[in-house]
Design a protein around this motif. Structure first.
Motif, mmCIF file in Angstrom:
data_model
loop_
_atom_site.group_PDB
_atom_site.id
_atom_site.type_symbol
_atom_site.label_atom_id
_atom_site.label_comp_id
_atom_site.label_asym_id
_atom_site.label_seq_id
_atom_site.Cartn_x
_atom_site.Cartn_y
_atom_site.Cartn_z
ATOM 1 N N GLY A 294 22.528 14.231 29.405
ATOM 2 C CA GLY A 294 21.573 13.237 29.895
ATOM 3 C C GLY A 294 22.130 12.466 31.079
ATOM 4 N N ALA A 295 23.408 12.100 30.999
ATOM 5 C CA ALA A 295 24.034 11.347 32.084
ATOM 6 C C ALA A 295 24.113 12.193 33.364
ATOM 7 C CB ALA A 295 25.424 10.885 31.664
ATOM 8 N N ILE A 296 24.549 13.451 33.214
ATOM 9 C CA ILE A 296 24.675 14.327 34.386
ATOM 10 C C ILE A 296 23.301 14.603 34.997
ATOM 11 C CG2 ILE A 296 25.346 16.656 35.141
ATOM 12 C CD1 ILE A 296 27.499 16.548 32.869
ATOM 13 N N PHE A 297 22.325 14.875 34.144
ATOM 14 C CA PHE A 297 20.955 15.079 34.624
ATOM 15 C C PHE A 297 20.464 13.839 35.366
ATOM 16 C CE2 PHE A 297 16.291 14.865 33.077
ATOM 17 C CZ PHE A 297 15.797 15.288 34.295
ATOM 18 N N GLY A 298 20.738 12.663 34.797
ATOM 19 C CA GLY A 298 20.282 11.426 35.421
ATOM 20 C C GLY A 298 20.853 11.232 36.815
ATOM 21 N N VAL A 299 22.138 11.496 36.977
ATOM 22 C CA VAL A 299 22.762 11.370 38.298
ATOM 23 C C VAL A 299 22.101 12.347 39.281
ATOM 24 C CG1 VAL A 299 24.902 11.666 39.623
ATOM 25 C CG2 VAL A 299 24.951 10.515 37.395
ATOM 26 N N GLY A 300 21.887 13.587 38.831
ATOM 27 C CA GLY A 300 21.255 14.574 39.694
ATOM 28 C C GLY A 300 19.828 14.196 40.069
ATOM 29 N N TRP A 301 19.099 13.641 39.106
ATOM 30 C CA TRP A 301 17.717 13.215 39.342
ATOM 31 C C TRP A 301 17.690 12.050 40.335
ATOM 32 C CZ3 TRP A 301 13.895 10.313 35.693
ATOM 33 C CH2 TRP A 301 12.567 10.721 35.966
ATOM 34 N N LEU B 81 23.384 19.336 39.607
ATOM 35 C CA LEU B 81 23.639 18.446 38.468
ATOM 36 C C LEU B 81 22.471 18.464 37.481
ATOM 37 C CD1 LEU B 81 25.257 15.410 40.336
ATOM 38 C CD2 LEU B 81 26.401 17.179 38.984
ATOM 39 N N VAL B 82 21.240 18.582 37.991
ATOM 40 C CA VAL B 82 20.076 18.691 37.110
ATOM 41 C C VAL B 82 20.176 19.969 36.276
ATOM 42 C CG1 VAL B 82 17.563 19.048 37.049
ATOM 43 C CG2 VAL B 82 18.540 17.302 38.556
#
Lengths: 165, 159
Positions: free
Chosen positions: B97-104, A113-114
């Motif tokens: 940003g939302a997808i990155f945030g979930v992954g982070w 996802l990152v």
């Protein structure tokens, strides 16, 4: 003297490891960006490397755009520098070989996802979070607010589900 | 859209980028961001120290960008003009940003920190590096063959 100790107690709870290492690390991260920028004019972020490096092995058009082909070599050098600098720290302070206890499925799934989100959203914690915020870019400020909110929400849910660490 | 010149491949530029990367990576390791547990502590409000990491780094870069764009001429090693990092806004910025945030939030790792984590000898982090490459490939593949991608060409070729 309860009035003077209360703020200190609150501070210690919010910053159980103190702040010196955090602030020093942040200054050095900024100094690394500044070193490259002042010498070359290049604003280096960490996530473009993921796409530009794929151009070495993939014919997918997006990875073979001119700006990626032009920057892919120095981005490899930049990333090797990050690995090397962290290794210098770890060896100097006897931390080399530290291993995370976060489960592999979280690293792989979260990492996926990152990879999607940083490239779709035009940057990551360094590109938007450090350089974009330092540029007072509205786009970057919006992106950072978004990923912070979603990251905090997700991490709270993960913790509430009892997943540990 | 300044395309890279041959100067970008000069030995001086390469060495400076290597040095800058090393300082950057040393800082990531020192700050604890190379350890997913410390990032997760921040996101779960157990230790807010990461505020000083991102804040400190952004202040340094902000001061340097401000001074260079106003008072300095051109970058000595490449002749490039000094610019700020400005990207165009579209729906991808929010979705990404939302997808990155979930992954982070799931993994406690972001790209630069993952590379630094490799440097401190944290072998399991290679799962995250693999995941990031797979994710970057997946979005690139999908967007390359879809006509309705919101991506527009950026004026600043960075990041």
């Amino acid at each position: 003297m309860i009035t003077t100790t209360l703020p200190l107690v609150a501070f210690a709870e919010l910053f159980p490891r103190g702040i010196a290492q955090y602030a020093a690390g942040g200054l050095l991260i900024g100094l690394g960006v500044a070193t490259i920028y002042l010498g070359t004019g290049i604003i280096a972020g960490a996530s473009t490397f993921l796409e530009s490096t794929l151009s070495y092995v993939s014919d997918v058009p997006r990875f073979n755009r001119t700006k990626y082909l032009a920057s892919r070599d120095w981005r490899v050098v930049f990333t090797l520098g990050i690995v090397g600098g962290a290794a210098v720290y770890a060896l100097a302070f006897g931390e080399f070989g530290w291993t995370t206890a976060v489960q592999p499925w979280r690293l792989l799934g979260g990492g996926f996802l990152v990879g999607v989100g940083t490239r779709l959203g035009k940057g990551c914690t360094s590109g938007h979070g450090v350089c974009g915020v330092g540029s007072l870019s509205q786009t970057s400020l919006v992106n950072v607010a978004t990923f912070m909110a979603f990251a905090i929400g997700t991490a709270q849910i993960v913790a509430a589900l009892g997943v540990s660490p | 859209m300044s395309a890279a010149t041959n100067e970008d491949r000069s030995l001086g530029v390469t060495l400076l980028i290597l040095l800058g990367g090393m300082v950057f990576g040393f800082g990531l390791a020192l700050s604890g961001m190379a350890k997913p547990e410390i990032v997760l502590d921040f996101l779960q409000f157990d230790d807010l120290g990461l505020l000083f990491v991102m804040g400190g780094a952004a202040v340094v870069s902000g001061v340097v960008f401000f001074v260079a764009t106003r008072f300095l001429d051109r970058a000595p090693l490449t002749g490039r003009a000094y610019t700020r990092r400005l990207k165009s806004m579209n729906r991808n910025v929010l979705a990404g940003g939302a997808i990155f945030g979930v992954g982070w939030g799931i993994s406690g790792i972001c790209p630069g920190a993952a590379y630094a984590s490799v440097g401190i000898g944290n072998l399991p982090i290679l799962w995250a590096v693999l995941g990031m490459f797979l994710g970057a490939y997946a979005q690139g593949y999908v967007r390359s063959y879809r006509a309705d991608d919101a991506d527009t060409s950026d004026t600043v070729p960075t990041d």
